[in-house]
Design a protein around this motif. Structure first.
Motif, PDB file in Angstrom:
ATOM      1  N   UNK A   1      -4.885  -0.833  10.020  1.00 24.43           N
ATOM      2  CA  UNK A   1      -5.035   0.706  10.351  1.00 24.43           C
ATOM      3  C   UNK A   1      -3.470   1.154   9.971  1.00 24.43           C
ATOM      4  N   UNK A   2      -2.264   0.698  10.703  1.00 30.25           N
ATOM      5  CA  UNK A   2      -1.037   1.212  10.262  1.00 30.25           C
ATOM      6  C   UNK A   2      -0.677   1.278   8.832  1.00 30.25           C
ATOM      7  N   UNK A   3      -1.370   0.420   8.006  1.00 29.35           N
ATOM      8  CA  UNK A   3      -1.019   0.519   6.651  1.00 29.35           C
ATOM      9  C   UNK A   3      -1.593   1.687   5.686  1.00 29.35           C
ATOM     10  N   UNK A   4      -2.486   2.423   6.486  1.00 28.93           N
ATOM     11  CA  UNK A   4      -2.897   3.479   5.674  1.00 28.93           C
ATOM     12  C   UNK A   4      -2.328   4.689   6.540  1.00 28.93           C
ATOM     13  N   UNK A   5      -1.440   4.786   7.151  1.00 26.74           N
ATOM     14  CA  UNK A   5      -0.891   5.858   7.565  1.00 26.74           C
ATOM     15  C   UNK A   5      -0.434   6.976   6.722  1.00 26.74           C
ATOM     16  N   UNK A   6      -0.464   8.015   6.900  1.00 21.34           N
ATOM     17  CA  UNK A   6      -0.030   9.165   5.847  1.00 21.34           C
ATOM     18  C   UNK A   6       1.329   9.035   5.190  1.00 21.34           C
ATOM     19  N   UNK A   7       2.341   8.398   5.806  1.00 18.24           N
ATOM     20  CA  UNK A   7       3.545   8.008   5.357  1.00 18.24           C
ATOM     21  C   UNK A   7       3.631   7.201   4.094  1.00 18.24           C
ATOM     22  N   UNK A   8       2.628   6.000   4.437  1.00 19.88           N
ATOM     23  CA  UNK A   8       2.509   4.940   3.265  1.00 19.88           C
ATOM     24  C   UNK A   8       1.666   5.702   2.210  1.00 19.88           C
ATOM     25  N   UNK A   9       0.859   6.530   2.294  1.00 21.85           N
ATOM     26  CA  UNK A   9       0.009   7.163   1.316  1.00 21.85           C
ATOM     27  C   UNK A   9       0.915   7.989   0.509  1.00 21.85           C
ATOM     28  N   UNK A  10       1.777   8.980   1.092  1.00 23.64           N
ATOM     29  CA  UNK A  10       2.812   9.757   0.260  1.00 23.64           C
ATOM     30  C   UNK A  10       3.733   9.225  -0.419  1.00 23.64           C
TER      31      UNK A  10
END
Length: 497
Positions: free
Chosen positions: A143-152
């Motif tokens: 779950x943490x790997x798909x946080x907004x910050x990682x995607x942006x």
């Protein structure tokens, strides 16, 4: 001889008594829950051969989903099939799907799906784990790997690969854009996951290790998808080609896992460097098998669903050019002719969201799915002549649900449900009638990643080209593996801006 006859007779009597006891218990359970019989697939041949013949015919003609849709129209929205003795419940009822995925979540698991996926995806990946400690661990890990910050943070890398993709698109010439979209999403997904792209868009890279991996990955997925559709006979399908493709795929990913495990990730985290999914995961677990399994599970979702979504969206846009022009107008007004889209901008582009929603409605990336009952239970509707009473689901019985047909129900989407109309999403709120990314506790973790990537690529295409025209038949073949794409490809002509 008499002892043998006595034993045989005793066996028959015991089997008969057990059957009576089982039927009594089943009838009592049904009566207590107000359940009525579900409709049956009307086959004339014994052992479910009628269903098998129809299924194989649809698979050969690449119309598995259309065939399924036609059976619902003939039989009803919930029915029981018989495939060589395996009796499955098949439904497109929102209330039944809601029960399976959410309200009665603990009463259903993945059933035999796990064994079919294992050679490719392993046993420790999130898509093959039924609910329990292992699945909860995977969910918490990913779950943490798909946080907004990682995607942006990945948008610069995506932009790099998208520009390479755009450079390969011919102007004013008919070509198939779908293979290039699959290469694009493979390149961007592998860079996000491994920190190193397969570079499949580069000329000549089809024959190197990355190219071999891509072909093996597609072959393995194809055989898994066939196994998923063929019930008890799936053990005889695939053979050597399937296992070799799985081995090649897993070996390729394993070398990136070895590389991540050999690094001093704590030291690297203090340096200013790009985010790499595998390295972040390796900080949480040193289990090589688990890392390989999880990465393959996420690659399957991250690459194929996005490529399928982009392919089918362009297929629809090429046939509905007024939608293309309206969408391009929004892109130019909000992003500009050359501007770089960012997260906040894309999330705020309503017509772009409408177009993607409508594409996912008519041709969902995962058009059918299923669960198996962990206990004897019921589903809320489908029983009796009017299909409004509960039905019994036996322990171990599989329930398949068809998102493809759910999304085309006229009682949910109106009489024009088969038409591509993004404007319907201005007011539409279908609830459990719309499930492009599943629902309940197992809802897709990467749905934002897929939608942002698809939005970004579409915007870049619309910035570079002012018009599109389609050259495929109106009713194309289904390119159905574990996800959906076009079996005919997506042949278009693009006019530069």
């Amino acid at each position: 001889m008499y002892p043998i006859l006595t034993l045989a007779l005793a066996y028959l009597i015991i089997s008969f008594v057990r059957r009576l006891h089982y039927q009594y218990g089943l009838n009592k359970f049904a009566a207590e829950h107000g359940a009525l019989p579900v409709k049956k697939f009307p086959g004339r041949l014994p052992f479910g051969l009628s269903f098998l013949i129809e299924l194989v015919g649809n698979l050969r003609q690449s119309r598995f989903l259309k065939g399924q849709h036609e059976r619902y129209e003939r039989i009803g929205n919930t029915y029981e099939s018989n495939l060589l003795g395996a009796r499955d419940i098949i439904t497109c009822e929102p209330e039944n799907i809601k029960a399976i995925l959410a309200k009665q979540f603990d009463e259903f698991d993945l059933g035999t799906r796990t064994g079919k996926f294992t050679p490719l995806l392993g046993m420790k990946g999130i898509f093959v784990q039924s609910q329990g400690a292992g699945w909860e661990h995977s969910r918490a890990l990913l779950r943490p790997q798909f946080h907004k910050n990682q995607i942006t943070n990945d948008l610069d890398s995506l932009d790099f690969h998208t520009k390479r993709f755009l450079s390969l698109l011919p102007s004013d010439k008919v070509f198939d854009i779908q293979p290039l979209l699959f290469k694009l999403t493979l390149d961007s997904a592998t860079e996000f996951l491994f920190g190193e792209s397969t570079e499949s868009l580069l000329e000549g890279n089809d024959e190197n290790a990355a190219g071999t991996f891509a072909k093996a990955f597609e072959t393995a997925q194809y055989w898994v998808s066939i196994k998923m559709k063929t019930g008890p006979i799936n053990k005889f399908i695939g053979g050597k080609k399937f296992h070799e493709a799985c081995q090649t795929t897993r070996q390729y990913v394993s070398r990136f896992v070895d590389k991540a495990l050999s690094m001093d990730l704590e030291e690297k985290s203090t340096e200013k460097s790009k985010y790499v999914f595998l390295e972040a995961l390796a900080k949480e677990t040193k289990d090589k098998v688990e890392l390989t399994d999880q990465i393959l599970n996420i690659l399957l979702a991250g690459r194929d669903t996005t490529a399928g979504l982009l392919s089918m969206t362009l297929w629809f846009l090429a046939r509905n050019r007024q939608v293309w022009h309206k969408l391009r107008e929004e892109v130019v007004q909000r992003v500009g002719a050359n501007g770089k889209p960012d997260w906040e901008l894309m999330k705020d582009m309503q017509y772009l969201k409408n177009v993607l929603n409508e594409s996912l409605r008519l041709l969902p990336a995962v058009p059918s799915n299923g669960r198996a009952a962990r206990v004897r239970t019921t589903l809320p509707v489908g029983g009796g002549p009017d299909e409004k009473s509960p039905i019994v689901v036996e322990k171990g019985q599989r329930v398949a649900y068809t998102v493809y047909t759910l999304h085309r129900r006229k009682d949910i989407y109106g009489p024009d449900a088969d038409e591509f109309k993004p404007e319907r999403w201005d007011t539409l709120k279908p609830g459990w009638g719309y499930l492009p990314f599943n629902g309940g506790p197992r809802i897709c973790l990467g749905q934002q990643y897929a939608l942002i990537e698809a939005s970004f690529v579409l915007i870049r295409i619309l910035q570079q080209f002012k018009d599109i025209k389609g050259y495929d038949p109106a009713t194309g073949q289904e390119g159905l593996t574990l996800t959906l794409a076009s079996g005919n490809g997506v042949h278009v002509k693009l006019t530069p801006a």
